[in-house]
Design an enzyme around this catalytic site. Structure first.
Site, PDB file in Angstrom:
ATOM      1  N   ASP A 153       0.850  -1.192   0.000  1.00  0.00           N
ATOM      2  CA  ASP A 153       0.000   0.000   0.000  1.00  0.00           C
ATOM      3  C   ASP A 153       0.886   1.241   0.000  1.00  0.00           C
ATOM      4  O   ASP A 153       2.053   1.195   0.401  1.00  0.00           O
ATOM      5  CB  ASP A 153      -0.874   0.048   1.252  1.00  0.00           C
ATOM      6  CG  ASP A 153      -1.842  -1.119   1.352  1.00  0.00           C
ATOM      7  OD1 ASP A 153      -2.072  -1.795   0.338  1.00  0.00           O
ATOM      8  OD2 ASP A 153      -2.354  -1.348   2.468  1.00  0.00           O
ATOM      9  N   ASP A 181       0.967   4.308   2.139  1.00  0.00           N
ATOM     10  CA  ASP A 181       0.433   4.792   3.413  1.00  0.00           C
ATOM     11  C   ASP A 181       0.883   6.226   3.638  1.00  0.00           C
ATOM     12  O   ASP A 181       2.087   6.514   3.594  1.00  0.00           O
ATOM     13  CB  ASP A 181       0.928   3.914   4.557  1.00  0.00           C
ATOM     14  CG  ASP A 181       0.500   2.466   4.400  1.00  0.00           C
ATOM     15  OD1 ASP A 181      -0.710   2.227   4.310  1.00  0.00           O
ATOM     16  OD2 ASP A 181       1.382   1.590   4.365  1.00  0.00           O
TER      17      ASP A 181
END
Length: 231
Positions: free
Chosen positions: A153, A155
């Site tokens: 991901d 983040d």
């Protein structure tokens, strides 16, 4: 350019740390702590972590940890088990570091992420907010170790000293919907409290949102946290 209203914020006194701060640990203190953890003997990277200048991050306090120490953590790279190491040390053995911006760590990201990162940085410029990485991109940038994979991901932390404009949240959601990776992260308040950006966006008027603070979790009302300003 729409600007988030900036409330007056008192500077933090020396040695006061908040959640998501990056810190450097005194190598002697690190060595002493590591000597108390026989379960970590031989775990890759830990013996040289502090001596190499690699940081730790201030995390949420867990039950049993007193206020006299600062709760810290570091994640090991996925190739080394992706283990999360937790500890707590006295504030006087720590030095707060400047956290890098997303723009500063962009060269460490996969090429497929660059378009999304450029759009996110431009969104921050529009609203006078500087997004910061955390998660794999941050750790890869500040340690030189490999944390990112094709499944990682992106983040992000969005430091916001005042109510968050609905426009910032809506435009961030539009970027996320077209990104090649999952776009995760938090609105970060001055005291280190974190609010998941999508939960804040989607919460109904009069509703609440989960707030993650240094000393625990709480449900906060949305109204003071989210502005109707959309420009």
């Amino acid at each position: 350019m729409a600007q988030i209203h900036r409330a007056h914020i008192e500077p933090r006194p020396p040695r006061i740390f908040t959640r998501q701060d990056l810190v450097r640990v005194d190598p002697e203190a690190w060595s002493s702590w590591l000597g108390t953890r026989a379960d970590l003997a031989g775990v890759p990277h830990l013996a040289v972590w502090a001596g190499a200048g690699r940081p730790l991050i201030v995390r949420r306090r867990v039950p049993g940890e007193g206020a006299g120490t600062v709760p810290l953590g570091l994640p090991l790279p996925p190739a080394d088990g992706k283990r999360r190491i937790g500890l707590a040390l006295p504030a006087e053995r720590l030095t707060r570091l400047d956290s890098p911006s997303l723009a500063e760590v962009a060269p460490h990201a996969p090429p497929a992420w660059h378009g999304t990162i450029a759009a996110v940085v431009a969104l921050g410029d529009r609203y006078g907010v500087t997004p910061r990485p955390f998660g794999g991109l941050l750790w890869q940038a500040v340690t030189g170790l490999t944390y990112l994979s094709p499944a990682s991901d992106l983040d992000l932390l969005w430091p916001c000293p005042g109510p968050v404009p609905a426009g910032l949240l809506d435009r961030l959601a539009a970027i996320a919907d077209n990104a090649p990776m999952r776009l995760d992260g938090e609105i970060l308040l001055p005291d280190g409290t974190g609010l998941h950006w999508r939960e804040l966006r989607d919460a109904p008027e009069g509703g609440t949102v989960l707030a993650k603070g240094l000393d625990g979790l709480a449900m906060w009302p949305v109204a003071p946290l989210r502005s109707r300003e959309t420009a």
